[in-house]
Structure formats: C-alpha cells, structure tokens
Design a protein around this motif. Structure first.
Motif, PDB file in Angstrom:
ATOM      1  N   LEU A   1       0.816  -1.213   0.000  1.00 14.42           N
ATOM      2  CA  LEU A   1       0.000   0.000   0.000  1.00 14.42           C
ATOM      3  C   LEU A   1       0.853   1.268   0.000  1.00 14.42           C
ATOM      4  CD1 LEU A   1      -2.936  -1.076   2.317  1.00 14.42           C
ATOM      5  CD2 LEU A   1      -2.838  -1.018  -0.184  1.00 14.42           C
ATOM      6  N   LEU A   2       1.980   1.247   0.675  1.00 18.28           N
ATOM      7  CA  LEU A   2       2.864   2.421   0.647  1.00 18.28           C
ATOM      8  C   LEU A   2       3.479   2.606  -0.737  1.00 18.28           C
ATOM      9  CD1 LEU A   2       4.689   2.306   4.088  1.00 18.28           C
ATOM     10  CD2 LEU A   2       2.914   3.890   3.326  1.00 18.28           C
ATOM     11  N   ARG A   3       3.837   1.516  -1.384  1.00 15.70           N
ATOM     12  CA  ARG A   3       4.378   1.609  -2.738  1.00 15.70           C
ATOM     13  C   ARG A   3       3.332   2.177  -3.694  1.00 15.70           C
ATOM     14  NH1 ARG A   3       5.661  -3.873  -5.104  1.00 15.70           N
ATOM     15  NH2 ARG A   3       3.414  -3.801  -5.148  1.00 15.70           N
ATOM     16  N   PHE A   4       2.094   1.742  -3.558  1.00 17.89           N
ATOM     17  CA  PHE A   4       1.017   2.247  -4.406  1.00 17.89           C
ATOM     18  C   PHE A   4       0.804   3.734  -4.158  1.00 17.89           C
ATOM     19  CE2 PHE A   4      -3.541   3.158  -5.014  1.00 17.89           C
ATOM     20  CZ  PHE A   4      -3.617   2.936  -6.371  1.00 17.89           C
ATOM     21  N   ARG A   5       0.868   4.129  -2.906  1.00 16.17           N
ATOM     22  CA  ARG A   5       0.673   5.545  -2.557  1.00 16.17           C
ATOM     23  C   ARG A   5       1.756   6.423  -3.184  1.00 16.17           C
ATOM     24  NH1 ARG A   5       0.850   7.903   3.541  1.00 16.17           N
ATOM     25  NH2 ARG A   5       0.458  10.069   2.995  1.00 16.17           N
ATOM     26  N   ARG A   6       3.012   5.938  -3.191  1.00 17.76           N
ATOM     27  CA  ARG A   6       4.106   6.709  -3.786  1.00 17.76           C
ATOM     28  C   ARG A   6       3.948   6.840  -5.290  1.00 17.76           C
ATOM     29  NH1 ARG A   6       7.870   4.031  -0.011  1.00 17.76           N
ATOM     30  NH2 ARG A   6       7.877   2.340  -1.501  1.00 17.76           N
ATOM     31  N   GLU A   7       3.356   5.826  -5.931  1.00 15.61           N
ATOM     32  CA  GLU A   7       3.221   5.840  -7.386  1.00 15.61           C
ATOM     33  C   GLU A   7       2.060   6.701  -7.865  1.00 15.61           C
ATOM     34  OE1 GLU A   7       2.987   1.792  -8.574  1.00 15.61           O
ATOM     35  OE2 GLU A   7       5.055   1.374  -8.031  1.00 15.61           O
ATOM     36  N   MET A   8       1.128   7.041  -6.982  1.00 19.33           N
ATOM     37  CA  MET A   8       0.003   7.878  -7.393  1.00 19.33           C
ATOM     38  C   MET A   8       0.504   9.292  -7.660  1.00 19.33           C
ATOM     39  SD  MET A   8      -3.279   6.792  -5.128  1.00 19.33           S
ATOM     40  CE  MET A   8      -4.268   7.914  -6.069  1.00 19.33           C
ATOM     41  N   PRO A   9       0.008   9.924  -8.711  1.00 22.62           N
ATOM     42  CA  PRO A   9       0.450  11.285  -9.001  1.00 22.62           C
ATOM     43  C   PRO A   9      -0.042  12.258  -7.926  1.00 22.62           C
ATOM     44  CG  PRO A   9      -1.342  10.651 -10.450  1.00 22.62           C
ATOM     45  CD  PRO A   9      -0.971   9.434  -9.659  1.00 22.62           C
ATOM     46  N   GLN A  10       0.792  13.217  -7.640  1.00 18.04           N
ATOM     47  CA  GLN A  10       0.428  14.225  -6.658  1.00 18.04           C
ATOM     48  C   GLN A  10      -0.569  15.203  -7.274  1.00 18.04           C
ATOM     49  OE1 GLN A  10       1.415  14.390  -3.432  1.00 18.04           O
ATOM     50  NE2 GLN A  10       2.325  12.391  -3.815  1.00 18.04           N
ATOM     51  N   PRO A  11      -1.544  15.655  -6.492  1.00 19.45           N
ATOM     52  CA  PRO A  11      -2.489  16.623  -7.043  1.00 19.45           C
ATOM     53  C   PRO A  11      -1.794  17.959  -7.297  1.00 19.45           C
ATOM     54  CG  PRO A  11      -2.863  16.321  -4.701  1.00 19.45           C
ATOM     55  CD  PRO A  11      -1.822  15.312  -5.112  1.00 19.45           C
ATOM     56  N   SER A  12      -2.286  18.649  -8.290  1.00 16.49           N
ATOM     57  CA  SER A  12      -1.700  19.955  -8.575  1.00 16.49           C
ATOM     58  C   SER A  12      -2.065  20.914  -7.453  1.00 16.49           C
ATOM     59  CB  SER A  12      -2.224  20.489  -9.909  1.00 16.49           C
ATOM     60  OG  SER A  12      -3.629  20.649  -9.828  1.00 16.49           O
ATOM     61  N   GLN A  13      -1.218  21.880  -7.233  1.00 14.38           N
ATOM     62  CA  GLN A  13      -1.457  22.854  -6.176  1.00 14.38           C
ATOM     63  C   GLN A  13      -1.844  24.173  -6.816  1.00 14.38           C
ATOM     64  OE1 GLN A  13       2.087  22.885  -3.824  1.00 14.38           O
ATOM     65  NE2 GLN A  13       1.743  20.829  -3.063  1.00 14.38           N
ATOM     66  N   PRO A  14      -3.087  24.601  -6.632  1.00  9.75           N
ATOM     67  CA  PRO A  14      -3.519  25.850  -7.240  1.00  9.75           C
ATOM     68  C   PRO A  14      -2.720  27.034  -6.696  1.00  9.75           C
ATOM     69  CG  PRO A  14      -5.307  24.806  -5.998  1.00  9.75           C
ATOM     70  CD  PRO A  14      -4.100  23.960  -5.847  1.00  9.75           C
ATOM     71  N   GLY A  15      -2.453  27.964  -7.587  1.00  2.64           N
ATOM     72  CA  GLY A  15      -1.740  29.171  -7.170  1.00  2.64           C
ATOM     73  C   GLY A  15      -0.236  29.047  -7.262  1.00  2.64           C
ATOM     74  N   ARG A  16       0.268  27.886  -7.565  1.00  2.00           N
ATOM     75  CA  ARG A  16       1.718  27.721  -7.709  1.00  2.00           C
ATOM     76  C   ARG A  16       2.057  27.580  -9.172  1.00  2.00           C
ATOM     77  NH1 ARG A  16       4.526  24.926  -2.741  1.00  2.00           N
ATOM     78  NH2 ARG A  16       3.107  25.606  -1.159  1.00  2.00           N
ATOM     79  N   THR A  17       3.193  28.079  -9.528  1.00  2.00           N
ATOM     80  CA  THR A  17       3.600  28.004 -10.922  1.00  2.00           C
ATOM     81  C   THR A  17       4.335  26.699 -11.170  1.00  2.00           C
ATOM     82  OG1 THR A  17       5.678  29.108 -10.437  1.00  2.00           O
ATOM     83  CG2 THR A  17       3.815  30.494 -11.129  1.00  2.00           C
ATOM     84  N   ASN A  18       4.306  26.243 -12.374  1.00  2.00           N
ATOM     85  CA  ASN A  18       4.996  25.031 -12.773  1.00  2.00           C
ATOM     86  C   ASN A  18       6.471  25.350 -12.915  1.00  2.00           C
ATOM     87  OD1 ASN A  18       5.817  22.634 -13.813  1.00  2.00           O
ATOM     88  ND2 ASN A  18       4.392  22.626 -15.532  1.00  2.00           N
ATOM     89  N   PRO A  19       7.376  24.606 -12.294  1.00  2.00           N
ATOM     90  CA  PRO A  19       8.800  24.924 -12.372  1.00  2.00           C
ATOM     91  C   PRO A  19       9.346  24.813 -13.798  1.00  2.00           C
ATOM     92  CG  PRO A  19       8.455  22.895 -11.130  1.00  2.00           C
ATOM     93  CD  PRO A  19       7.119  23.457 -11.442  1.00  2.00           C
ATOM     94  N   ASP A  20       8.666  24.079 -14.669  1.00  2.00           N
ATOM     95  CA  ASP A  20       9.139  23.928 -16.027  1.00  2.00           C
ATOM     96  C   ASP A  20       8.700  25.069 -16.947  1.00  2.00           C
ATOM     97  OD1 ASP A  20      10.333  21.586 -15.306  1.00  2.00           O
ATOM     98  OD2 ASP A  20       8.599  20.358 -15.878  1.00  2.00           O
TER      99      ASP A  20
END
Length: 95
Positions: A75-94
């Motif tokens: 379950l911890l491995r699955f949790r790490r593989e899930m994409p992180q939600p985007s954070q509104p108000g922050r700019t994309n570093p790329d």
C-alpha cells in the motif's frame, strides 16, 4: 483527482480497491507459505514435544508479522506511485 481537494474519479477508486485486494491476497499467500515452511515439519513429522511447540509458536508469531509487513509495503508503494495533485496558485517549475 480532478481538482485539489476534490473527489476521486471512479477509475482512481477502482485502482485503490484492486490494490487493496492485491495487498491482502499476496500477504495471505506469503504468510501461509512462511507458516507452512516453519510449522510444517511440526505438523507432518513426529518431533519431540518441545521442538514441535517451538516451531508452531514461531510460525504463529512470524506469519502475522509477515502479513502486516506485506500489506503495508504494497500500500505504501502504491501511494508513492500515485500522481500528486496539482497545487492551485503555484507556478509550474518547467514554465
């Protein structure tokens, strides 16, 4: 997730359900194999009383530990593989 703090999609809920089922089934299999390997000789062969009790107790102690360790690791491995939600108000570093 579609939005930060929003509800999960049906596909994400299904993926979580499948992963939980996999974690439980693989943990049960691993614990059963380990118990059979440790306590099996005590159940199959005529061993001295002390040796038989020790093997059974070790098997009964180690099997649940292996079960929990396997569930947690999957379950911890699955949790790490899930994409992180985007954070509104922050700019994309790329960008």
């Amino acid at each position: 997730m579609e939005t930060y703090g929003g509800r999960r999609s049906q596909a994400e809920r299904d993926a979580i359900t499948v992963e939980i089922g996999y974690a439980l089934c693989s943990a049960l299999f691993a614990a059963a194999v380990l118990f059979g390997a440790v306590a099996g000789p005590a159940l199959l062969f005529e061993l001295p009383g002390t040796m038989e009790r020790v093997l059974l107790r070790v098997g009964l102690t180690v099997a649940p530990v292996v079960f929990m360790a396997r569930v947690i690791s999957v379950l911890l491995r699955f949790r790490r593989e899930m994409p992180q939600p985007s954070q509104p108000g922050r700019t994309n570093p790329d960008s």
